[in-house]
Scaffold this motif. Structure first.
Motif, short mmCIF file in Angstrom:
data_model
loop_
_atom_site.label_atom_id
_atom_site.label_comp_id
_atom_site.label_asym_id
_atom_site.label_seq_id
_atom_site.Cartn_x
_atom_site.Cartn_y
_atom_site.Cartn_z
N PRO A 110 0.83 -1.21 0.00
CA PRO A 110 0.00 0.00 0.00
C PRO A 110 0.86 1.26 0.00
O PRO A 110 2.07 1.18 0.22
N PRO A 111 0.26 2.44 -0.21
CA PRO A 111 1.03 3.67 -0.27
C PRO A 111 1.83 3.90 1.01
O PRO A 111 1.39 3.55 2.11
N LYS A 115 8.06 1.47 -1.22
CA LYS A 115 8.37 0.93 -2.55
C LYS A 115 9.30 1.89 -3.31
O LYS A 115 10.30 1.49 -3.89
N THR A 116 8.92 3.17 -3.29
CA THR A 116 9.74 4.15 -4.02
C THR A 116 11.12 4.28 -3.38
O THR A 116 12.13 4.39 -4.09
N GLU A 155 20.52 12.12 -0.87
CA GLU A 155 20.62 11.96 0.60
C GLU A 155 20.99 10.51 0.94
O GLU A 155 21.87 10.24 1.76
N GLN A 254 0.31 -2.28 -6.62
CA GLN A 254 -0.50 -2.55 -5.44
C GLN A 254 -1.24 -3.86 -5.68
O GLN A 254 -1.41 -4.26 -6.82
N ARG A 312 7.38 -2.07 9.95
CA ARG A 312 7.34 -2.35 8.51
C ARG A 312 7.86 -3.76 8.25
O ARG A 312 8.81 -4.19 8.90
N ILE A 331 12.96 2.64 7.54
CA ILE A 331 13.46 3.55 6.51
C ILE A 331 14.19 4.67 7.24
O ILE A 331 13.67 5.25 8.20
N ASN A 332 15.42 4.91 6.84
CA ASN A 332 16.23 5.96 7.47
C ASN A 332 16.90 6.79 6.37
O ASN A 332 16.68 6.52 5.19
N1 LIG Z 1 14.71 10.66 4.76
C1 LIG Z 1 13.88 9.76 5.26
N2 LIG Z 1 14.12 9.20 6.44
C2 LIG Z 1 13.30 8.28 6.95
N3 LIG Z 1 12.17 7.86 6.36
C3 LIG Z 1 11.87 8.39 5.18
C4 LIG Z 1 12.69 9.36 4.56
N4 LIG Z 1 12.14 9.68 3.39
C5 LIG Z 1 11.01 8.95 3.27
N5 LIG Z 1 10.84 8.20 4.37
C6 LIG Z 1 9.72 7.27 4.63
O1 LIG Z 1 9.34 6.65 3.44
C7 LIG Z 1 7.91 6.51 3.40
C8 LIG Z 1 7.44 6.71 1.99
O2 LIG Z 1 7.88 5.63 1.25
P1 LIG Z 1 7.61 5.52 -0.31
O3 LIG Z 1 7.43 6.86 -0.91
O4 LIG Z 1 8.66 4.65 -0.82
O5 LIG Z 1 6.23 4.77 -0.31
P2 LIG Z 1 5.55 4.01 -1.51
O6 LIG Z 1 5.31 2.63 -1.03
O7 LIG Z 1 6.30 4.18 -2.75
O8 LIG Z 1 4.20 4.79 -1.59
P3 LIG Z 1 3.33 5.15 -2.91
O9 LIG Z 1 2.67 3.87 -3.33
O10 LIG Z 1 2.37 6.17 -2.40
O11 LIG Z 1 4.28 5.70 -3.92
C9 LIG Z 1 7.35 7.56 4.29
O12 LIG Z 1 6.41 6.92 5.12
C10 LIG Z 1 8.51 8.03 5.13
O13 LIG Z 1 8.25 7.62 6.44
#
Ligand SMILES: Nc1ncnc2c1ncn2[C@@H]1O[C@H](COP(=O)(O)OP(=O)(O)OP(=O)(O)O)[C@@H](O)[C@H]1O
Length: 357
Positions: A110-111, A115-116, A155, A254, A312, A331-332
């Protein structure tokens, strides 16, 4: 093969002419008769019939290969294979080295599950010089959702590889290797894919990312007749691109349940995690990949990302080299980190049972 013409099989002229005169024109015609029937029909000796049939069978039978031959071929083409290490120790071990070349790897969840973030890190790793463990290549990043962030990628680079990213011009060089396409419609996406074969070669691309496929087709989860999915052509092209270019292709997506019955929901869609833990098999058994069965079969590795109660999880849900495993991660600034390198084996006997639905 069986429809191959007898006249093209270089049989002795005398017997080939008899076959033609009796109107037995293809290998199938001849091989569907018994030796005795042929003797009678052609009015020739058994030995002649046998040698003609042996020759025809040899020509029309698909060539067989021994396991030894396959192993030798694999060793000879090993340099074309390989993996892009994710630098997540437990995951790389499960995937025998990382994201494999030549196949499609799917990240689903999910969002906001990461993933990104994972795709950005993989892009960085593919662009990294070889002596730092990278692939030293270009990356094509098809950013359908407009979530690509070069600042975030730098970063990650600066936190993970300070020695590279703090040397002058390196961040620019790495970022310059990543080509970002942002199609705004399905037709633009189609156009990008049509041109991609040339771009892959021109830019020495070592990784193709599509983030995400599902965003291209609102309502893509609706059930359609086979071949009717608006992304059918794209799915076939992506799998053939992976084979042709021998690069890893990573696609985000998804998954959705097929019905609103909670027993058919994916774990992240269920409110009470304890219910899932009690009966995990039930929840996993009803997954329907959002792009349907054609896509489900096109994917060789599927990693499912989920977030629950502040934790996660990354699940290796489909892999030819690993049982279903779950890793917890965070995620850091440097990207995704596994909290432990040992995955927990999941009891999901029906995980890949998509086709039975
Ligand atoms: N610099 C950072 N440090 C720690 N966590 C981060 C940082 N940048 C992003 N995140 C975490 O990454 C998450 C977003 O992840 P991402 O954009 O990969 O989601 P996604 O699964 O691709 O969502 P979508 O389907 O909406 O694209 C956020 O919840 C945030 O907590």
């Amino acid at each position: 093969m069986a429809n191959k013409l007898i006249s093209e099989m270089r049989l002795p002229k005398s017997i080939a002419n008899i076959f033609a005169a009796r109107n037995i024109t293809t290998a199938k015609d001849a091989l569907s008769l018994t030796e005795l029937e042929l003797m009678k029909l052609l009015d020739v000796e058994l030995s002649e019939v046998r040698s003609a049939l042996a020759l025809m069978s040899e020509i029309v039978c698909p060539p067989y290969q021994t396991a030894l031959l396959l192993m030798e071929q694999r060793a000879a083409t090993e340099h074309l294979g390989g993996h892009l290490p994710t630098r997540l120790k437990g995951l790389d071990a499960a995937l025998c080295g990382g994201v494999p070349f030549g196949v499609v790897t799917e990240l689903v969840g999910p969002p906001g599950t990461g993933k990104t973030q994972f795709c950005l890190k993989l892009s960085l790793l593919a662009a990294l010089p070889a002596h730092y463990g990278g692939l030293d290549g270009g990356v094509i990043y098809i950013d359908v959702e407009s979530t690509f962030s070069s600042r975030r990628m730098i970063e990650m680079g600066a936190s993970s590889f300070p020695e590279i990213f703090h040397s002058k011009g390196m961040a620019q060089e790495m970022a310059g290797r990543i080509l970002v396409l942002q199609p705004t419609s399905l037709s633009e996406f189609t156009e990008s894919l049509e041109k991609i074969k040339v771009s892959l070669l021109q830019n020495q691309v070592k990784l193709l990312v599509i983030d995400s496929m599902e965003a291209l087709v609102p309502g893509g989860h609706e059930q359609r007749a086979p071949g009717q999915h608006p992304l059918s052509w794209h799915i076939s092209l992506i799998t053939s691109l992976a084979e042709f270019s021998r690069i890893p292709i990573v696609v985000t997506n998804q998954v959705r349940p097929q019905s609103h019955d909670e027993s058919c929901l994916y774990p992240f869609q269920v409110q009470k995690m304890d219910r899932i833990l009690k009966d995990r098999t039930r929840y996993y058994s009803h997954i329907v990949a959002v792009l349907g069965f054609h896509w489900a079969h096109a994917v060789t590795i599927r990693l499912v990302l989920e977030a629950k109660s502040g934790q996660r999880f990354m699940n290796v849900e489909k892999s030819p080299t690993s049982p279903p495993l779950a890793f917890s991660f965070t995620i850091n600034p440097s990207g995704i980190s596994l909290l432990t390198d040992d995955g927990t084996e999941m009891v999901v006997p029906e995980t890949c049972n998509l086709s039975s639905r």
